[in-house]
Structures are given as structure tokens and as C-alpha cells.
Design an enzyme around this catalytic site. Structure first.
Site, PDB file in Angstrom:
ATOM      1  N   ASP A  39       0.819  -1.223   0.000  1.00 49.20           N
ATOM      2  CA  ASP A  39       0.000   0.000   0.000  1.00 49.20           C
ATOM      3  C   ASP A  39       0.858   1.281   0.000  1.00 49.20           C
ATOM      4  O   ASP A  39       1.529   1.577   0.989  1.00 49.20           O
ATOM      5  CB  ASP A  39      -0.920   0.054   1.218  1.00 49.20           C
ATOM      6  CG  ASP A  39      -1.704  -1.236   1.462  1.00 49.20           C
ATOM      7  OD1 ASP A  39      -1.123  -2.323   1.302  1.00 49.20           O
ATOM      8  OD2 ASP A  39      -2.889  -1.141   1.819  1.00 49.20           O
ATOM      9  N   GLU A  86      -4.287   2.066  -3.171  1.00 48.98           N
ATOM     10  CA  GLU A  86      -5.563   2.569  -2.637  1.00 48.98           C
ATOM     11  C   GLU A  86      -5.418   3.753  -1.688  1.00 48.98           C
ATOM     12  O   GLU A  86      -6.399   4.419  -1.383  1.00 48.98           O
ATOM     13  CB  GLU A  86      -6.349   1.438  -1.971  1.00 48.98           C
ATOM     14  CG  GLU A  86      -5.763   1.006  -0.649  1.00 48.98           C
ATOM     15  CD  GLU A  86      -6.838   0.697   0.383  1.00 48.98           C
ATOM     16  OE1 GLU A  86      -8.019   0.753   0.040  1.00 48.98           O
ATOM     17  OE2 GLU A  86      -6.468   0.422   1.529  1.00 48.98           O
ATOM     18  N   ASN A 112     -10.408  -1.151   0.292  1.00 51.00           N
ATOM     19  CA  ASN A 112     -11.587  -0.498   0.868  1.00 51.00           C
ATOM     20  C   ASN A 112     -11.607   1.016   0.669  1.00 51.00           C
ATOM     21  O   ASN A 112     -12.633   1.649   0.854  1.00 51.00           O
ATOM     22  CB  ASN A 112     -11.685  -0.827   2.364  1.00 51.00           C
ATOM     23  CG  ASN A 112     -10.431  -0.459   3.135  1.00 51.00           C
ATOM     24  OD1 ASN A 112      -9.331  -0.873   2.768  1.00 51.00           O
ATOM     25  ND2 ASN A 112     -10.570   0.317   4.174  1.00 51.00           N
ATOM     26  N   HIS A 113     -10.469   1.608   0.277  1.00 47.58           N
ATOM     27  CA  HIS A 113     -10.445   3.058   0.021  1.00 47.58           C
ATOM     28  C   HIS A 113     -10.626   3.403  -1.461  1.00 47.58           C
ATOM     29  O   HIS A 113     -10.413   4.549  -1.864  1.00 47.58           O
ATOM     30  CB  HIS A 113      -9.145   3.680   0.539  1.00 47.58           C
ATOM     31  CG  HIS A 113      -9.033   3.655   2.031  1.00 47.58           C
ATOM     32  ND1 HIS A 113      -9.811   4.455   2.839  1.00 47.58           N
ATOM     33  CD2 HIS A 113      -8.275   2.908   2.869  1.00 47.58           C
ATOM     34  CE1 HIS A 113      -9.514   4.206   4.113  1.00 47.58           C
ATOM     35  NE2 HIS A 113      -8.580   3.261   4.152  1.00 47.58           N
ATOM     36  N   HIS A 170      -6.894  -8.037   0.294  1.00 43.67           N
ATOM     37  CA  HIS A 170      -6.903  -6.821   1.093  1.00 43.67           C
ATOM     38  C   HIS A 170      -7.792  -7.063   2.313  1.00 43.67           C
ATOM     39  O   HIS A 170      -9.013  -7.021   2.224  1.00 43.67           O
ATOM     40  CB  HIS A 170      -7.448  -5.684   0.223  1.00 43.67           C
ATOM     41  CG  HIS A 170      -7.119  -4.336   0.753  1.00 43.67           C
ATOM     42  ND1 HIS A 170      -5.891  -3.748   0.596  1.00 43.67           N
ATOM     43  CD2 HIS A 170      -7.863  -3.450   1.458  1.00 43.67           C
ATOM     44  CE1 HIS A 170      -5.886  -2.561   1.164  1.00 43.67           C
ATOM     45  NE2 HIS A 170      -7.066  -2.356   1.703  1.00 43.67           N
ATOM     46  N   HIS A 205      -0.797  -2.567   6.557  1.00 44.46           N
ATOM     47  CA  HIS A 205       0.352  -1.660   6.431  1.00 44.46           C
ATOM     48  C   HIS A 205       1.568  -2.092   7.234  1.00 44.46           C
ATOM     49  O   HIS A 205       2.580  -1.400   7.234  1.00 44.46           O
ATOM     50  CB  HIS A 205      -0.029  -0.213   6.808  1.00 44.46           C
ATOM     51  CG  HIS A 205      -0.967   0.420   5.831  1.00 44.46           C
ATOM     52  ND1 HIS A 205      -1.094   1.794   5.697  1.00 44.46           N
ATOM     53  CD2 HIS A 205      -1.821  -0.111   4.935  1.00 44.46           C
ATOM     54  CE1 HIS A 205      -1.995   2.063   4.767  1.00 44.46           C
ATOM     55  NE2 HIS A 205      -2.453   0.922   4.285  1.00 44.46           N
TER      56      HIS A 205
HETATM   57 FE   LIG Z   1      -7.088  -0.729   3.035  1.00 42.20          FE
END
Ligand SMILES: [Fe+2]
Length: 284
Positions: free
Chosen positions: A27, A58, A86-87, A170, A197
Site C-alpha cells: 500500500d 488505494e 476499501n479506500h 486486502h 500496512h
Molecule cells: Fe485498506
């Protein structure tokens, strides 16, 4: 002796031809993450010579989603495919380009009719091809369709067309990711976790030949909280009040996974994790 040396080289060359070298970058968060990518890619291209470079983007636009300009910046640097999570929808720009963009994928387990696509096949150097799939976990994340059923349906269709398949899972919890690794062992080339992350040190090739890591880790400011500016996050935890987070612009950390895949079997022969800190860079 001369003859056996020749056949050894010949054999090695043949083996090399059947191999795909893949770099997957975790990410990328905000400007610090994009700067890290810009500084690390030339080095990794030199040392690993990947034919395919995939990044999770993302959080690339200030920690929230991705823009067409940032996606283009990644492609211009040699990235072949971008995964999300999700972003995906955080930056409204996405709706203008996600349907036209066939190298960028969002989680496949969004309901039918959602803009964009959940998997795609990208072409890299030396004519090498890799199918990338994005799926999202359901534990502690907004509910989506079942990621296990979604990936099974994709493989059912895609297995005949693609040998090498990389899955970006993810997801928030380690158990869901590890379970997905076992579910897909021997069925895909790699299952790579993203979203938390924090790089987990559990990279391995599972018994049936699938490369696996619970989380590749992120690319962004090291002294923030998951890439976001830490004072705001601290305030949120300490007061419980709503706080607006911004991406931290401090010195970066870089996390990625490097893999070698066998084009004949579609399975992995090597997986290794990469971690680099801006403060420890030795500039040539
Ligand atoms: Fe995420």
C-alpha cells in the site's frame, strides 16, 4: 568438460526463459509513499530486474484513494498493474476513469454492477503476462460478497486462460488471510496480503507451490501511524472525537515482495520480502 559446461548454460537459459520475475509493492500512502516508490523502483529494477511490477495504490492520493494523474505517474515509472481496496471510492475522481482503465483493479467481491473490474491480465517486459486479482476480507471491514466464493468463480473461468495468477487479498485480520492462503494453495501463483500496512515476516511457499505473505507492508512515512500524521491519530484515540487524518509527509519506509514464478506450472519458486528505510539509504 567443455561440453557439460555448455549444456549447463543451455539448461539454465531455458529455465530462465520459463521464469517470471514479479515485484509487488505494498500500500503506497500519500506523497511520502509516492516519493519512496520513485526512489526505490530504479534500484529494484537494477537489482531484481522484474518483468512485472504491481502496486497497491488505494492510499496513494493523500491516504485516500487514487487519481488518474497518480495512476499515470505509476505507469510512467514502469508499473504494470494497480490494485486497490476499501479506500477505492474515497477519491471521487475514480468514477471518471475506473471503467476505462484496464490495468487498475478494485476488490472483485463488490456486488455485480459496481464500476471497474476485480481482475485483469497485464503484460510486462519480455512479453510476460500475469493475471492479477483483488479481493477484500470481510472481518472488521464493510461487508462484501464472500471472497472465497468470488475467487473460486474467477478461477473457474480464468484458470484455462492464465497460468500465472497473483491475488492481492486486502484484509484486516491475519486469520482470514492465512485461511485464504490455504484455500488457494496450488491454485494460484501468489496470495499477498495488504491493508494492515505492517509487514509480516511469514513469507513462504505453501506446500502446493503458492507464494504467501500475510501482509506485504506499506510504503509511506515511517514515523506516522500506518502512514498518517500521528498527532491526529493520537488525538482520535485519546479523545474519541472525530478528527481528520492527513498523510504524513515524513521520511519513508518501503515494503514489497519479490517473487519468481514458473510459467509452465503457474507456481512460485521464490518469494522474498523487501524492506527499506529512507534514513538508511546509501546513495551511490
Ligand atoms: Fe485498506
Amino acid at each position: 568438460m567443455a561440453h557439460s559446461h555448455f549444456s549447463f548454460c543451455f539448461w539454465t537459459t531455458l529455465k530462465e526463459m520459463d521464469k517470471i520475475r514479479v515485484l509487488f509493492v505494498g500500500d503506497i500512502v500519500g506523497a511520502a509513499g509516492r516519493k519512496a516508490l520513485k526512489e526505490m523502483l530504479p534500484i529494484l529494477k537494477r537489482t531484481k530486474n522484474p518483468e512485472l511490477i504491481i502496486v497497491n495504490g488505494e492510499n496513494a492520493a493523500g491516504g485516500r484513494g487514487i487519481t488518474a494523474a497518480i495512476a499515470k505517474e505509476f505507469y510512467d515509472q514502469g508499473v504494470h498493474g494497480i490494485t486497490l481496496g476499501n479506500h477505492t471510492w474515497d477519491n471521487k475522481d475514480i468514477f471518471d476513469f475506473i471503467d476505462k482503465e484496464d490495468r487498475l483493479i478494485r476488490p472483485a467481491n463488490y456486488p455485480p454492477g459496481t464500476p471497474g473490474r476485480g481482475f485483469t491480465t497485464v503484460k510486462g517486459a519480455n512479453g510476460k503476462e500475469l493475471t492479477i486479482v483483488n479481493i477484500q476480507g470481510r472481518t472488521y471491514l464493510p461487508p462484501l460478497d464472500c471472497p472465497f466464493q468470488t475467487i473460486d468463480a474467477i478461477l473457474e473461468k480464468q484458470k484455462k486462460k492464465s497460468k500465472c495468477i497473483l491475488v492481492d487479498f486486502h484484509a484486516e485480520v491475519t486469520s482470514e488471510k492465512i485461511a485464504m492462503g490455504w484455500h488457494l494453495d496450488g491454485k494460484v501463483s501468489a496470495v499477498l496480503g495488504t491493508h494492515t500496512h505492517v509487514q509480516t515476516r511469514d513469507e513462504r511457499i505453501l506446500p502446493q507451490g503458492t507464494a504467501y505473505v500475510t501482509d506485504v507492508g506499506m510504503v509511506g512515512a515511517r514515523d506516522g501511524v500506518l502512514g498518517m500524521e500521528r498527532q491526529a491519530v493520537l488525538q482520535k484515540f485519546k479523545t474519541g472525537l472525530p478528527v481528520r487524518f492527513t498523510a504524513d509527509e515524513g521520511k519513508w519506509q518501503f515494503h514489497a515482495a519479490y517473487m519468481e514464478l514458473d510459467e509452465n506450472t503457474g507456481l512460485a519458486t521464490k518469494v522474498e520480502l523487501i524492506r527499506q528505510f529512507e534514513t538508511e539509504m546509501v546513495w551511490a
